[in-house]
Design a protein around this motif. Sequence first.
Motif, PDB file in Angstrom:
ATOM      1  N   TYR A 181       0.840  -1.198   0.000  1.00 19.27           N
ATOM      2  CA  TYR A 181       0.000   0.000   0.000  1.00 19.27           C
ATOM      3  C   TYR A 181       0.875   1.248   0.000  1.00 19.27           C
ATOM      4  O   TYR A 181       1.637   1.452  -0.937  1.00 19.27           O
ATOM      5  N   GLU A 182       0.799   2.080   1.029  1.00 18.84           N
ATOM      6  CA  GLU A 182       1.590   3.314   1.082  1.00 18.84           C
ATOM      7  C   GLU A 182       2.951   3.103   1.732  1.00 18.84           C
ATOM      8  O   GLU A 182       3.694   4.037   1.932  1.00 18.84           O
ATOM      9  N   LYS A 183       3.269   1.864   2.109  1.00 18.55           N
ATOM     10  CA  LYS A 183       4.512   1.579   2.844  1.00 18.55           C
ATOM     11  C   LYS A 183       5.457   0.730   2.005  1.00 18.55           C
ATOM     12  O   LYS A 183       5.044   0.061   1.066  1.00 18.55           O
ATOM     13  N   GLU A 184       6.725   0.758   2.383  1.00 19.10           N
ATOM     14  CA  GLU A 184       7.736  -0.115   1.802  1.00 19.10           C
ATOM     15  C   GLU A 184       8.420  -0.848   2.952  1.00 19.10           C
ATOM     16  O   GLU A 184       8.975  -0.217   3.843  1.00 19.10           O
ATOM     17  N   LEU A 185       8.348  -2.174   2.941  1.00 21.85           N
ATOM     18  CA  LEU A 185       8.947  -2.988   3.994  1.00 21.85           C
ATOM     19  C   LEU A 185      10.309  -3.497   3.533  1.00 21.85           C
ATOM     20  O   LEU A 185      10.461  -3.910   2.380  1.00 21.85           O
ATOM     21  N   THR A 186      11.302  -3.473   4.413  1.00 22.84           N
ATOM     22  CA  THR A 186      12.592  -4.100   4.153  1.00 22.84           C
ATOM     23  C   THR A 186      12.617  -5.371   4.992  1.00 22.84           C
ATOM     24  O   THR A 186      12.548  -5.314   6.211  1.00 22.84           O
ATOM     25  N   VAL A 187      12.699  -6.534   4.304  1.00 20.04           N
ATOM     26  CA  VAL A 187      12.541  -7.825   4.958  1.00 20.04           C
ATOM     27  C   VAL A 187      13.776  -8.699   4.715  1.00 20.04           C
ATOM     28  O   VAL A 187      14.305  -8.746   3.608  1.00 20.04           O
ATOM     29  N   ASN A 236       4.895   7.964   0.944  1.00 23.86           N
ATOM     30  CA  ASN A 236       4.417   9.341   0.905  1.00 23.86           C
ATOM     31  C   ASN A 236       4.147   9.794   2.341  1.00 23.86           C
ATOM     32  O   ASN A 236       3.041   9.637   2.836  1.00 23.86           O
ATOM     33  N   PRO A 237       5.141  10.364   3.033  1.00 18.93           N
ATOM     34  CA  PRO A 237       4.964  10.727   4.440  1.00 18.93           C
ATOM     35  C   PRO A 237       3.904  11.801   4.684  1.00 18.93           C
ATOM     36  O   PRO A 237       3.463  11.973   5.810  1.00 18.93           O
ATOM     37  N   SER A 238       3.455  12.481   3.647  1.00 15.01           N
ATOM     38  CA  SER A 238       2.436  13.514   3.853  1.00 15.01           C
ATOM     39  C   SER A 238       1.112  12.920   4.327  1.00 15.01           C
ATOM     40  O   SER A 238       0.307  13.612   4.938  1.00 15.01           O
TER      41      SER A 238
END
Length: 52
Positions: free
Chosen positions: A18-24, A38-40
Amino acid sequence: MQKCKNCGRDLFVKIPEYEKELTVCLECGEVGSIRFVNPSILKKYANSDIVK
């Protein structure tokens, strides 16, 4: 380079969610970081009593 806190390896993949990016971690699946693309969108959660 980032090391996994769970297994100590340094093999990671970035996964969009969704609006996040996970580093796994590729070795054990531990989530190393979560970044908002999008931190806004976080502004709607800002409250002057909580955020200083």
